[in-house]
Design a protein around this motif. Sequence first.
Motif, PDB file in Angstrom:
ATOM      1  N   ASP A 115       0.887  -1.333   0.174  1.00  0.00           N
ATOM      2  CA  ASP A 115       0.121  -0.023  -0.010  1.00  0.00           C
ATOM      3  C   ASP A 115       0.830   1.349   0.068  1.00  0.00           C
ATOM      4  O   ASP A 115       0.402   2.430   0.174  1.00  0.00           O
ATOM      5  N   CYS A 116       2.233   1.109  -0.100  1.00  0.00           N
ATOM      6  CA  CYS A 116       3.123   2.513  -0.091  1.00  0.00           C
ATOM      7  C   CYS A 116       3.396   2.591  -1.453  1.00  0.00           C
ATOM      8  O   CYS A 116       4.502   2.015  -2.015  1.00  0.00           O
ATOM      9  N   LEU A 117       2.720   3.430  -2.247  1.00  0.00           N
ATOM     10  CA  LEU A 117       3.005   3.811  -3.833  1.00  0.00           C
ATOM     11  C   LEU A 117       4.272   4.609  -3.710  1.00  0.00           C
ATOM     12  O   LEU A 117       4.598   5.448  -2.906  1.00  0.00           O
ATOM     13  N   PRO A 118       5.222   4.569  -4.727  1.00  0.00           N
ATOM     14  CA  PRO A 118       6.265   5.307  -4.874  1.00  0.00           C
ATOM     15  C   PRO A 118       6.043   6.743  -4.835  1.00  0.00           C
ATOM     16  O   PRO A 118       7.005   7.521  -4.259  1.00  0.00           O
ATOM     17  N   SER A 119       5.008   7.224  -5.291  1.00  0.00           N
ATOM     18  CA  SER A 119       4.722   8.666  -5.201  1.00  0.00           C
ATOM     19  C   SER A 119       4.387   8.902  -3.935  1.00  0.00           C
ATOM     20  O   SER A 119       4.308  10.405  -3.583  1.00  0.00           O
ATOM     21  N   SER A 120       4.179   8.344  -3.052  1.00  0.00           N
ATOM     22  CA  SER A 120       3.702   8.765  -1.704  1.00  0.00           C
ATOM     23  C   SER A 120       4.875   8.971  -0.669  1.00  0.00           C
ATOM     24  O   SER A 120       4.886   9.574   0.429  1.00  0.00           O
ATOM     25  N   VAL A 121       6.095   8.277  -1.012  1.00  0.00           N
ATOM     26  CA  VAL A 121       7.170   8.279  -0.493  1.00  0.00           C
ATOM     27  C   VAL A 121       8.008   9.768  -0.555  1.00  0.00           C
ATOM     28  O   VAL A 121       8.259  10.198  -1.643  1.00  0.00           O
ATOM     29  N   GLY A 122       7.994  10.373   0.495  1.00  0.00           N
ATOM     30  CA  GLY A 122       8.696  11.860   0.433  1.00  0.00           C
ATOM     31  C   GLY A 122       7.804  12.831  -0.137  1.00  0.00           C
ATOM     32  O   GLY A 122       8.215  13.741  -0.622  1.00  0.00           O
ATOM     33  N   ASP A 123       6.422  12.532  -0.116  1.00  0.00           N
ATOM     34  CA  ASP A 123       5.490  13.695  -0.921  1.00  0.00           C
ATOM     35  C   ASP A 123       5.023  14.994   0.264  1.00  0.00           C
ATOM     36  O   ASP A 123       4.168  15.356  -0.114  1.00  0.00           O
ATOM     37  N   GLY A 124       5.631  14.712   1.375  1.00  0.00           N
ATOM     38  CA  GLY A 124       5.050  15.738   2.301  1.00  0.00           C
ATOM     39  C   GLY A 124       4.328  15.612   3.511  1.00  0.00           C
ATOM     40  O   GLY A 124       3.993  16.332   4.367  1.00  0.00           O
ATOM     41  N   GLU A 125       3.521  14.166   3.230  1.00  0.00           N
ATOM     42  CA  GLU A 125       2.855  13.891   4.268  1.00  0.00           C
ATOM     43  C   GLU A 125       3.458  12.423   4.763  1.00  0.00           C
ATOM     44  O   GLU A 125       3.478  11.669   4.054  1.00  0.00           O
ATOM     45  N   CYS A 126       3.278  12.217   6.136  1.00  0.00           N
ATOM     46  CA  CYS A 126       3.843  11.058   6.793  1.00  0.00           C
ATOM     47  C   CYS A 126       2.478   9.977   6.390  1.00  0.00           C
ATOM     48  O   CYS A 126       1.463   9.993   6.972  1.00  0.00           O
ATOM     49  N   ASP A 127       2.814   8.916   5.650  1.00  0.00           N
ATOM     50  CA  ASP A 127       1.885   7.848   5.130  1.00  0.00           C
ATOM     51  C   ASP A 127       2.106   6.603   6.046  1.00  0.00           C
ATOM     52  O   ASP A 127       3.368   6.266   6.067  1.00  0.00           O
ATOM     53  N   ALA A 128       1.283   6.177   6.735  1.00  0.00           N
ATOM     54  CA  ALA A 128       1.287   5.073   7.517  1.00  0.00           C
ATOM     55  C   ALA A 128       1.755   3.691   6.918  1.00  0.00           C
ATOM     56  O   ALA A 128       2.647   3.078   7.403  1.00  0.00           O
ATOM     57  N   ALA A 129       1.286   3.373   5.814  1.00  0.00           N
ATOM     58  CA  ALA A 129       1.853   2.154   4.952  1.00  0.00           C
ATOM     59  C   ALA A 129       3.422   2.487   4.643  1.00  0.00           C
ATOM     60  O   ALA A 129       4.112   1.504   4.429  1.00  0.00           O
ATOM     61  N   CYS A 130       3.860   3.792   4.381  1.00  0.00           N
ATOM     62  CA  CYS A 130       5.475   3.987   3.948  1.00  0.00           C
ATOM     63  C   CYS A 130       6.257   4.203   5.398  1.00  0.00           C
ATOM     64  O   CYS A 130       7.409   4.365   5.053  1.00  0.00           O
ATOM     65  N   VAL A 141       7.742   2.590   7.272  1.00  0.00           N
ATOM     66  CA  VAL A 141       8.411   1.423   7.691  1.00  0.00           C
ATOM     67  C   VAL A 141       9.790   1.336   7.188  1.00  0.00           C
ATOM     68  O   VAL A 141       9.908   2.183   6.283  1.00  0.00           O
ATOM     69  N   GLU A 142      10.488   0.784   8.070  1.00  0.00           N
ATOM     70  CA  GLU A 142      12.164   0.558   7.706  1.00  0.00           C
ATOM     71  C   GLU A 142      12.431   0.214   6.057  1.00  0.00           C
ATOM     72  O   GLU A 142      13.246   0.976   5.427  1.00  0.00           O
ATOM     73  N   SER A 143      11.672  -0.469   5.261  1.00  0.00           N
ATOM     74  CA  SER A 143      11.846  -1.018   4.024  1.00  0.00           C
ATOM     75  C   SER A 143      11.617   0.149   3.076  1.00  0.00           C
ATOM     76  O   SER A 143      12.062   0.330   2.021  1.00  0.00           O
ATOM     77  N   CYS A 144      10.734   1.361   3.674  1.00  0.00           N
ATOM     78  CA  CYS A 144      10.463   2.243   2.875  1.00  0.00           C
ATOM     79  C   CYS A 144      10.944   3.456   3.280  1.00  0.00           C
ATOM     80  O   CYS A 144      10.692   4.724   2.860  1.00  0.00           O
ATOM     81  N   GLY A 145      12.293   3.533   4.042  1.00  0.00           N
ATOM     82  CA  GLY A 145      12.878   4.341   4.645  1.00  0.00           C
ATOM     83  C   GLY A 145      12.167   5.330   5.514  1.00  0.00           C
ATOM     84  O   GLY A 145      12.456   6.432   5.621  1.00  0.00           O
ATOM     85  N   PHE A 146      11.088   4.682   6.174  1.00  0.00           N
ATOM     86  CA  PHE A 146      10.359   5.633   7.010  1.00  0.00           C
ATOM     87  C   PHE A 146       9.575   6.960   6.365  1.00  0.00           C
ATOM     88  O   PHE A 146       9.738   7.947   6.883  1.00  0.00           O
ATOM     89  N   ASP A 147       9.269   6.640   5.034  1.00  0.00           N
ATOM     90  CA  ASP A 147       8.518   7.651   4.131  1.00  0.00           C
ATOM     91  C   ASP A 147       9.412   8.931   4.031  1.00  0.00           C
ATOM     92  O   ASP A 147       9.074  10.011   4.120  1.00  0.00           O
ATOM     93  N   ALA A 148      10.997   8.510   3.728  1.00  0.00           N
ATOM     94  CA  ALA A 148      11.777   9.738   3.531  1.00  0.00           C
ATOM     95  C   ALA A 148      11.942  10.422   4.772  1.00  0.00           C
ATOM     96  O   ALA A 148      12.070   9.990   5.853  1.00  0.00           O
ATOM     97  N   ASN A 149      11.795  11.869   4.703  1.00  0.00           N
ATOM     98  CA  ASN A 149      11.804  12.582   5.721  1.00  0.00           C
ATOM     99  C   ASN A 149      10.265  13.164   6.315  1.00  0.00           C
ATOM    100  O   ASN A 149      10.322  13.971   7.444  1.00  0.00           O
ATOM    101  N   ASP A 150       9.209  12.557   5.749  1.00  0.00           N
ATOM    102  CA  ASP A 150       7.958  12.912   6.213  1.00  0.00           C
ATOM    103  C   ASP A 150       7.422  12.515   7.351  1.00  0.00           C
ATOM    104  O   ASP A 150       6.602  13.087   8.055  1.00  0.00           O
ATOM    105  N   CYS A 151       7.988  11.407   8.039  1.00  0.00           N
ATOM    106  CA  CYS A 151       7.699  10.967   9.405  1.00  0.00           C
ATOM    107  C   CYS A 151       8.566  11.357  10.589  1.00  0.00           C
ATOM    108  O   CYS A 151       8.352  10.818  11.642  1.00  0.00           O
ATOM    109  N   PHE A 152       9.408  12.223  10.307  1.00  0.00           N
ATOM    110  CA  PHE A 152      10.343  12.807  11.330  1.00  0.00           C
ATOM    111  C   PHE A 152      11.341  11.977  12.000  1.00  0.00           C
ATOM    112  O   PHE A 152      11.549  12.130  13.242  1.00  0.00           O
ATOM    113  N   HIS A 153      11.581  10.616  11.449  1.00  0.00           N
ATOM    114  CA  HIS A 153      12.501   9.926  12.267  1.00  0.00           C
ATOM    115  C   HIS A 153      14.038  10.309  12.419  1.00  0.00           C
ATOM    116  O   HIS A 153      14.609  10.035  13.281  1.00  0.00           O
ATOM    117  N   ASN A 154      14.178  11.350  11.446  1.00  0.00           N
ATOM    118  CA  ASN A 154      15.604  12.140  11.564  1.00  0.00           C
ATOM    119  C   ASN A 154      15.552  13.322  12.358  1.00  0.00           C
ATOM    120  O   ASN A 154      16.688  13.978  12.531  1.00  0.00           O
TER     121      ASN A 154
END
Length: 629
Positions: free
Chosen positions: A432-447, A449-462
């Motif tokens: 359920d994590c579309l490539p277009s959702s990764v790093g799109d400015g909103e933290c997506d729950a499906a993205c 996860v570690e395999s998706c880089g925690f949604d780039a910087n969208d989910c504040f892990h860094n």
Amino acid sequence: MTPMLRAVGLAVGLTLSRCSEDVSTGDDADYWDDDSYGFSVAEGFCAFQCDPAYLGDGECDDMCNVEACDWDGTDCFHGYGECYSHPDGSDYRGALNHTESGYPCQKWSAQWPQRHTRIHTNFPHAGLGGHSSCRNPDNEARPWCYTTAPETRWEYCEIPPLQPSCHHNPSHSREAPSAARPLDEAGSGDTERNPYNLSFYGFDYYSSYDIFPSVVFERDIVKALPLNKLIHGQLDEHTYVFYEVEIPRSVELIKAVVVPGEGDPDLYVSFDNPFPTGANYTFLSDNYGVEEVTLGRYNYLFCGAAGVEASCTLHLSILAYDEYTTFSLVVYGVEDPTAEDAPSLQCAPGCEWPSIGDGTCNQQCNVEACFSDRGDCECDQDVTPDCIDGCPISCKPEWIGDHYCDEACFRASCQWDKHDCLKRGETPCGDDCLPSSVGDGECDAACNVESCGFDANDCFHNHDECYERPDGADYRGKVATTEGGYPCQRWSDQSPQPHTRTAQHYPYSGLGGHNFCRNPDREERPWCYVADKDAGVRWEHCAVGEPSESACVQPPPPAPPPAVEGAAAAVEVVGAFVLGLCAILLLLYCRRLKHKRALRTGKFTQYGGTDDSILGSGLEIKPAVPDSA
């Protein structure tokens, strides 16, 4: 070598690599068309994903708003003119597409960089859709638009002066839609569509230039629905039906459940608005699959303005979002949820409603009361070759590999929609994590996860724990437990605590598909909803430390390249020109070879003939929770 020469040299290298790849083997499986990037135009279509049925259907479709499709007929208002006669410009259907400060407008059908709910489905009479022209869908002072500048959400537009009257091209009128199918047990009497019966919407239907839009309402505006009774209904595409349920004071908990048959029904809920739609509601469930909303009197929103101690009316609506839809609906009412003899809110013991039709066979759900697990236990490929074990029923087998990105199919169990959602070189990272959702400015729950880089910087892990404001409204750290030690609920979840503190309501508050403490609504300090349904508390503050007395330091931007002066600059420019010219000549040579090869093979398809790994990447985006403009 200077940065400019390195960049041009890299371009030449990529051109050589691409040229070699395209012409070396002659194997159709390796063929790639530079012009299309894998987008296939099906036979009978005028453009990629522009179904002929979309043309002239009353809605401006982004994929059809191109010259090859005659700008979607009259749906996108091409050639409509700049005249308008309403003082607030609500009838403006002109082509101005930049703000008064010069920012380009974002298409109303787009959700990036500004996520919003001003879409055709929610405001069907406002002239929105797959274009970027200024409009006024929501009673602002004058037309406006969302901007393509991430830092500026929206601005007014400087449209031409008001005119006393307008005479538009009559070809822009619409014909009335056909009658809707009758509802089974969802109300008696004539259920023919009546597009004129919309007085509750607050406008004169005949004075609107956007006549007969594709979003319509059932003639019997509101249908009474008793508690604890399952009903069945069916709706045509883009049609709402409304229900009201009387909630006596003795009822302490309610649960509304919508089970799809065909299509994708969305559920809107409100206590105060008798006609909840995508433009005005309190709670929304728009999953692929079973929709479910649970509310108890412990929630301050229960019964709305009437108050949690009152009897009240629950208002529901169901929208057939993008295709003909059948559904089943039940609203449970429980007087004492803690009593030993309290009625079950499950369709059968051990079967939760959201689990039916999720692709996994649960024998406890494989009973008639649970719709036989919506077919999850019936996938026998010897009998039904098209069925895919583990793939949810919301993903139809014929959708997989149809050159259209279906969000419901983007999961490993559905073969990642046969790469319909991937461009060349992209790989899936999680269900359920579309490539277009990764790093799109909103933290997506499906993205997230570690395999998706925690949604780039969208989910504040860094992000670190530093914040400056006394109330912690700027806190973007990772504390995820309350002061009482309870784990936090994700802000994107509506269970166990239903709420309205969402990223769509508060787009700049750091919310989304994570459970880190935040302060979106001017509380004393950061807080979160409690994830433990038995905790006896709905939310608590979090211990995030004290605000910093000095400015929080963000990572510095990359240093600019060193300046090149004098003769060195001249050498760099000449070298870049020569290398660039070589790249152009190589590209032309490659295309000539490819054309010769196409003549030999007779294959001119835009996506490269037989390569299933390089298909389209169109997306379907559902309405989100309303936010202020």
